[in-house]
Write a protein that holds these residues in place. Sequence first.
Motif, short mmCIF file in Angstrom:
data_model
loop_
_atom_site.label_atom_id
_atom_site.label_comp_id
_atom_site.label_asym_id
_atom_site.label_seq_id
_atom_site.Cartn_x
_atom_site.Cartn_y
_atom_site.Cartn_z
N LEU A 169 5.13 45.00 2.75
CA LEU A 169 4.69 45.05 4.13
C LEU A 169 5.37 43.94 4.93
O LEU A 169 5.54 42.83 4.44
CB LEU A 169 3.18 44.88 4.19
N GLY A 170 5.76 44.25 6.17
CA GLY A 170 6.47 43.30 7.02
C GLY A 170 5.56 42.55 7.98
O GLY A 170 4.34 42.72 7.98
N ASN A 171 6.17 41.76 8.82
CA ASN A 171 5.44 40.83 9.67
C ASN A 171 4.62 41.47 10.78
O ASN A 171 3.77 40.80 11.37
CB ASN A 171 6.42 39.83 10.31
N SER A 172 4.86 42.74 11.07
CA SER A 172 4.07 43.36 12.13
C SER A 172 2.61 43.50 11.75
O SER A 172 1.77 43.80 12.59
CB SER A 172 4.66 44.72 12.50
N TYR A 173 2.29 43.29 10.48
CA TYR A 173 0.91 43.37 10.01
C TYR A 173 0.40 41.95 9.75
O TYR A 173 0.51 41.40 8.66
CB TYR A 173 0.82 44.23 8.75
N ASN A 174 -0.11 41.34 10.81
CA ASN A 174 -0.74 40.02 10.74
C ASN A 174 0.21 38.95 10.19
O ASN A 174 -0.23 38.02 9.51
CB ASN A 174 -2.02 40.08 9.89
N ARG A 175 1.50 39.09 10.48
CA ARG A 175 2.49 38.09 10.07
C ARG A 175 2.41 37.81 8.57
O ARG A 175 2.49 36.67 8.11
CB ARG A 175 2.30 36.78 10.84
N VAL A 176 2.29 38.87 7.78
CA VAL A 176 2.03 38.71 6.35
C VAL A 176 3.17 37.99 5.64
O VAL A 176 2.94 37.15 4.75
CB VAL A 176 1.73 40.07 5.69
N VAL A 177 4.41 38.27 6.02
CA VAL A 177 5.54 37.60 5.37
C VAL A 177 5.53 36.12 5.70
O VAL A 177 5.70 35.26 4.82
CB VAL A 177 6.87 38.26 5.78
N ASP A 178 5.31 35.79 6.96
CA ASP A 178 5.25 34.39 7.36
C ASP A 178 4.08 33.66 6.69
O ASP A 178 4.18 32.47 6.38
CB ASP A 178 5.12 34.28 8.88
N GLN A 179 2.99 34.38 6.48
CA GLN A 179 1.86 33.77 5.76
C GLN A 179 2.29 33.29 4.38
O GLN A 179 1.99 32.17 3.97
CB GLN A 179 0.71 34.77 5.63
N HIS A 180 3.00 34.16 3.67
CA HIS A 180 3.39 33.80 2.30
C HIS A 180 4.55 32.82 2.27
O HIS A 180 4.76 32.15 1.25
CB HIS A 180 3.72 35.07 1.52
N ARG A 181 5.28 32.70 3.34
CA ARG A 181 6.36 31.72 3.41
C ARG A 181 5.85 30.35 3.88
O ARG A 181 6.64 29.42 4.03
CB ARG A 181 7.46 32.21 4.35
N GLY A 182 4.56 30.25 4.15
CA GLY A 182 3.99 28.99 4.58
C GLY A 182 4.15 28.70 6.05
O GLY A 182 3.90 27.57 6.50
N LEU A 183 4.56 29.72 6.84
CA LEU A 183 4.77 29.52 8.27
C LEU A 183 3.53 29.81 9.10
O LEU A 183 3.53 29.55 10.31
CB LEU A 183 5.92 30.43 8.75
N ARG A 232 -4.10 39.16 3.39
CA ARG A 232 -3.48 38.85 4.67
C ARG A 232 -4.47 38.80 5.82
O ARG A 232 -4.14 38.31 6.91
CB ARG A 232 -2.38 39.87 4.98
N ASN A 233 -5.68 39.31 5.61
CA ASN A 233 -6.69 39.36 6.67
C ASN A 233 -7.90 38.47 6.38
O ASN A 233 -8.99 38.71 6.91
CB ASN A 233 -7.18 40.80 6.86
N ILE A 234 -7.73 37.42 5.58
CA ILE A 234 -8.89 36.59 5.23
C ILE A 234 -9.49 35.90 6.45
O ILE A 234 -10.66 35.53 6.43
CB ILE A 234 -8.54 35.56 4.14
N SER A 235 -8.72 35.75 7.51
CA SER A 235 -9.28 35.14 8.74
C SER A 235 -10.40 35.99 9.32
O SER A 235 -11.24 35.47 10.06
CB SER A 235 -8.17 34.93 9.78
N ASN A 236 -10.41 37.29 9.00
CA ASN A 236 -11.47 38.17 9.49
C ASN A 236 -12.85 37.76 8.96
O ASN A 236 -13.87 38.12 9.55
CB ASN A 236 -11.21 39.62 9.11
N LEU A 237 -12.88 37.02 7.87
CA LEU A 237 -14.16 36.59 7.30
C LEU A 237 -14.89 35.63 8.23
O LEU A 237 -16.09 35.44 8.10
CB LEU A 237 -13.92 35.91 5.95
#
Length: 365
Positions: free
Chosen positions: A102-116, A357-362
């Motif tokens: 999955l790419g960054n258009s879904y909650n910046r998932v790639v950037d999340q895992h890259r520490g960005l 990728r959506n843990i902020s929803n908690l």
Amino acid sequence: MNARFKLLCFVFAGLLLLPTLDQLLGLSSRFSSTENRAISGIPPLNFPHVRSFVRQFDRYYKENFGWRNALFYGYSRWKLNLLGQSPLPEKVVVGKNGWFFLGNSYNRVVDQHRGLQPLSPDSARYIASHLAQRQQELARQGIRLYVLIAPDSHSIYPENLPDHLQPAPGPTRLDVLREAVSATSVPFIDIRDTLRAEKRRHVVYYQTDTHWNDYGTLIGSAALLNRIRQDQPTRPPILLSDFRIEKQRGGGGDLVTMMTVQNERKDEVFYYIQPNANRVARQTATVPNPASGFPSTRFTGPGVGRLLFIGDSFSHSMMPFMAAYFQESFFVRDKKLDTSLVSAERPDIVVVEVVERNISNLATL
């Protein structure tokens, strides 16, 4: 020269008319959109809001002009097969060994895992405090709360990500949140290590899809039930011997479908899992859920107790595995735990599942 000029004009005019002819006659109707996007309808013209109409119509036309899907069909194959690149780089990442992510258009998932896109300790503590508050509210009604995190495939198969998109070293967002929740009594089920260990023997995620496969779902369900059994030891565990597991050739998942190559790029492994007769739950109702757009599902099973399961798309494949271990279970696709739903269902156990990728929803559960 005059004949050539007329022919050129005729061809040029034909090319200009092709999109309109396609919209009127459906010449390219066999090429349907598979990009997993909401298609805009023709906007209404309301005076005096002409400028707003022009902007809306511009968006509509860009998404619906004639031959668009056919052109994307050809472009997608050229970009993927010849250049080895994603035609939708913000939606789909082309990985190694036939894997897609999955790419960054879904909650910046790639950037999340890259520490960005880090999760700050303050935000993690706020989420942990909010979960503890919801736990206490449910405990006053005699209900136990469990929080399950379904990992992103980026966490389980990082070796198949492109070299330039490898996860950053150090704590991830989920690590930070788990540390914060550990200061509370909320059962927080992080199954990354379990899935990483299991992948040495079996594939646990789809190569061409955003989700875990049925085998990964079974392992995740077993881990969840094992945590519940720590509080209810008499509840039977999920055993692999309770299921008939067959390995087959897979199809194309949602990631390759978005690129229209689902018939060409398929999963190397697909699991067909069937429970034994003593572990079969019966679906008794499907309830419309306008809030999420996905119906809720009710089951009866040979187990004990009542389960209310609030989750996202990862929870869908968990239904046939979890429902058999409860007498009554109700699965709802939602981001929030509705107190009126809890009062109506009167469950013994509430499980909240959210993808990594959506843990902020908690924070707003």
